[in-house]
Every structure is written in C-alpha cells, then in structure tokens.
Design an enzyme around this catalytic site. Structure first.
Site, PDB file in Angstrom:
ATOM      1  CG  HIS A 124      -9.853   0.170   1.202  1.00 47.80           C
ATOM      2  ND1 HIS A 124      -9.492  -0.487  -0.212  1.00 47.80           N
ATOM      3  CD2 HIS A 124      -8.516   0.569   1.373  1.00 47.80           C
ATOM      4  CE1 HIS A 124      -8.429   0.169  -0.667  1.00 47.80           C
ATOM      5  NE2 HIS A 124      -7.894   0.681   0.205  1.00 47.80           N
ATOM      6  CB  CYS A 135     -23.238  11.801  16.247  1.00 49.37           C
ATOM      7  SG  CYS A 135     -24.137  10.313  16.049  1.00 49.37           S
TER       8      CYS A 135
HETATM    9  N1  APR Z   1      -8.552 -14.200  -9.831  1.00 54.89           N
HETATM   10  C1  APR Z   1      -7.375 -13.333  -9.975  1.00 54.89           C
HETATM   11  N2  APR Z   1      -7.490 -11.929 -10.380  1.00 54.89           N
HETATM   12  C2  APR Z   1      -8.414 -11.587 -10.689  1.00 54.89           C
HETATM   13  C3  APR Z   1      -9.757 -12.541 -10.651  1.00 54.89           C
HETATM   14  C4  APR Z   1      -9.828 -13.792 -10.263  1.00 54.89           C
HETATM   15  N3  APR Z   1     -10.575 -14.575 -10.057  1.00 54.89           N
HETATM   16  N4  APR Z   1     -10.966 -11.561 -10.952  1.00 54.89           N
HETATM   17  C5  APR Z   1     -10.321 -10.447 -11.196  1.00 54.89           C
HETATM   18  N5  APR Z   1      -9.004 -10.198 -10.911  1.00 54.89           N
HETATM   19  C6  APR Z   1      -7.983  -9.202 -11.125  1.00 54.89           C
HETATM   20  C7  APR Z   1      -8.439  -8.372 -12.212  1.00 54.89           C
HETATM   21  O1  APR Z   1      -7.644  -8.610 -13.383  1.00 54.89           O
HETATM   22  C8  APR Z   1      -7.925  -6.953 -11.507  1.00 54.89           C
HETATM   23  O2  APR Z   1      -6.715  -6.875 -11.843  1.00 54.89           O
HETATM   24  O3  APR Z   1      -8.359  -8.590 -10.023  1.00 54.89           O
HETATM   25  C9  APR Z   1      -8.019  -7.118 -10.102  1.00 54.89           C
HETATM   26  C10 APR Z   1      -9.286  -6.442  -9.425  1.00 54.89           C
HETATM   27  O4  APR Z   1      -8.687  -5.086  -9.427  1.00 54.89           O
HETATM   28  P1  APR Z   1      -9.748  -3.971  -9.232  1.00 54.89           P
HETATM   29  O5  APR Z   1     -11.064  -4.170  -9.824  1.00 54.89           O
HETATM   30  O6  APR Z   1      -9.066  -2.517  -9.428  1.00 54.89           O
HETATM   31  O7  APR Z   1     -10.007  -4.120  -7.582  1.00 54.89           O
HETATM   32  P2  APR Z   1      -8.874  -3.606  -6.381  1.00 54.89           P
HETATM   33  O8  APR Z   1      -7.583  -3.717  -6.875  1.00 54.89           O
HETATM   34  O9  APR Z   1      -9.233  -4.449  -5.033  1.00 54.89           O
HETATM   35  O10 APR Z   1      -9.501  -2.073  -6.002  1.00 54.89           O
HETATM   36  C11 APR Z   1      -8.979  -1.706  -4.783  1.00 54.89           C
HETATM   37  O11 APR Z   1     -10.239   0.460  -5.232  1.00 54.89           O
HETATM   38  O12 APR Z   1     -12.559   1.126  -5.813  1.00 54.89           O
HETATM   39  C12 APR Z   1     -11.677   0.959  -4.842  1.00 54.89           C
HETATM   40  O13 APR Z   1     -11.999   0.659  -2.418  1.00 54.89           O
HETATM   41  C13 APR Z   1     -12.106   0.050  -3.883  1.00 54.89           C
HETATM   42  O14 APR Z   1     -10.933  -1.683  -2.703  1.00 54.89           O
HETATM   43  C14 APR Z   1     -11.253  -1.220  -3.849  1.00 54.89           C
HETATM   44  C15 APR Z   1      -9.920  -0.391  -4.347  1.00 54.89           C
END
Ligand code: APR
Length: 245
Positions: A124, A135
């Site tokens: 990402h 540009c």
């Molecule tokens: N250890 C393990 N898991 C964790 C922790 C932790 N300390 N903290 C949070 N989580 C889990 C949450 O429970 C959740 O299921 O990590 C997950 C994070 O999910 P999202 O917040 O949806 O993040 P992500 O999956 O990386 O999002 C993907 O969405 O907004 C876009 O581009 C952005 O790259 C991002 C993409």
C-alpha cells in the site's frame, strides 16, 4: 478478552516455521498498534471517527485537498513520535537468519525497514515518500507539510500511499504473488483482511497458513492455525521457543 495465546498454538507455529523452507509474512496495521500507531477498524481505529472516503480516496485528494492534507499531515506528525517495536525487530532478525524470507505489508509506516528488514514489499505504498499528484515529480515531506505546490508544475503534493480506488504497485504485487505461490508457510499478522486484493493472498498459497490477530477475522478464511493475541507479545514468545524447540 483472553488475549494470552495458548502455549500449544505457539509451539505449533514454531514447528511450522522450522519445517518451512520459504516463509512469507503478511502484516497489517495491527502490527504497529503496540508502537502507538492506531489501526483502522478496531474500536480505537482511524475509521471509527473518519469516513475513509472523505480522506483516503483520489476524489478526496482532488476535490478536498485541504481535508486530505489535514488527515495525512496529522498521521505524519503522530508517526514521528512512534518507533518499530520488538516484534518488528524479531521479524527482521529472523529474516537475517534465513528463518523467514519475505515480509509483505499493508502498512505505510516503514517500521519493518526501520527495524532492519530487507526487500519489504510495501503493498500500500509509503507515507514516508511524496510526489506531485499532477506530474508525478518526486517531492519532500516538508514541501507536503508546508502545503507548498509542486516545484515542477504547481500541482498538489501527496504521500505515496495507495489510496482507495488506486491500483497497487504492479511490481510489488507480482513479487508478493511469486513468494505466496512458493511459500510453505504464510503468517498473517494484525490485519482484518477487509481490503481487496491483499485479502486474497492467504487463500492463494499451497503452504500452511497462520493468523496472528487480536480479533476474529470476518469471512470464509480457513487458516491452519489461529493465534489470538497481540503481535509483539506472541512474536516474543515464539522467539523464546525458537531457542529451545
Ligand atoms: N496484535 C494483533 N492484532 C492486532 C493488534 C495487535 N497488537 N492491534 C490490532 N490488531 C488487529 C485488529 O483486531 C484488526 O483485526 O489488527 C487488525 C487491523 O485491521 P485494520 O484496522 O482493518 O487494518 P488493516 O487490515 O491493516 O487495513 C488494511 O485498510 O484503510 C486501509 O490502507 C489501509 O492498509 C490499510 C488497509
């Protein structure tokens, strides 16, 4: 919630890791929350108070640059106070030892690289580099933060984060696909697997799949092993067991 992963699941992960000759790590925002960086969809995540369509899309960038600029500037300032944690360093060490091979991430914080990992596949993009949206000329964080126009064409500067609706960097995507196809083991850490196409990767490998996450993940995923816990805590326990198993 009981976050302390059971010992036998950690031992199973260590066994998978020792047996695997090509291990791929796929991380999401949950890998960085223990560094103080909010994730997106947890109760404390960015998207709890902000509609991503209003800030993380090309439309937002082109039609409401002030709000787009405010959101990413705020994330850049917040990130400046955060550092990779022990879990990032352990993954980088395991890569140096040849225990894991490729780290693919949805995160834009550069923490895996800062912890010493190499060839990190940033699916990402990165919030640490900038370009002109008009540009494409490379730009600098300061130029963006000061809201100065592109020195080449006067266009708006943006971080090189993949916005919703934008394609993923093709070369990075192809690299990750190759490693996923070769993998004997894919360890998915800290992601809700809500966002396409990265959420397709765990199903595209013939290897063992492991999910290390704080919460359940929606959807039809069939992981060989699910470890409910915090990334840093569990990775530290894995590291201890690697020394004795
Ligand atoms: N250890 C393990 N898991 C964790 C922790 C932790 N300390 N903290 C949070 N989580 C889990 C949450 O429970 C959740 O299921 O990590 C997950 C994070 O999910 P999202 O917040 O949806 O993040 P992500 O999956 O990386 O999002 C993907 O969405 O907004 C876009 O581009 C952005 O790259 C991002 C993409």
């Amino acid at each position: 919630m009981h976050n302390h992963a059971k010992r036998e699941t950690i031992i199973q992960l260590v066994q998978f890791m020792k047996e695997s000759s090509h291990t791929v790590i796929l991380t999401g925002a949950g890998m960085s929350t223990e560094s103080g960086v909010p994730d997106f969809r947890s109760k404390s995540g960015w998207w709890k108070n902000i509609d991503p369509r209003s800030v993380a899309t090309v439309e937002a960038l082109e039609e409401n640059y002030d709000l787009f600029h405010e959101f990413y500037s705020m994330r850049i300032h917040a990130l400046a106070k955060c550092l990779p944690h022990k879990g990032h360093h352990l993954l980088a060490n395991w890569q140096k030892q040849g225990l894991i091979h490729t780290i693919a991430t949805q995160n834009v914080d550069n923490f895996h690289q800062m912890a010493g990992a190499s060839n990190v596949q940033t699916l990402h993009g990165s919030i640490r580099s900038f370009r002109c949206h008009h540009c494409g000329a490379p730009s600098k964080e300061n130029t963006f933060l000061l809201k100065e126009p592109c020195t080449n064409c006067g266009g708006n500067i943006r971080p090189e984060v993949v916005l919703f609706g934008e394609p993923l960097p093709e070369k990075t995507w192809q690299n990750v696909l190759q490693h996923i196809h070769k993998a004997d083991l894919v360890i998915v850490i800290g992601t809700s697997l809500e966002v396409y196409p990265v959420n397709q990767l765990p199903e595209m490998t013939n290897g063992h799949t492991v999910l290390l996450n704080l919460e359940e993940v929606e959807g039809k995923y069939e992981f060989d092993l699910m470890i409910k816990g915090k990334a840093k805590d569990v990775l530290e326990r894995v590291d201890e067991l690697l020394k004795i198993v």
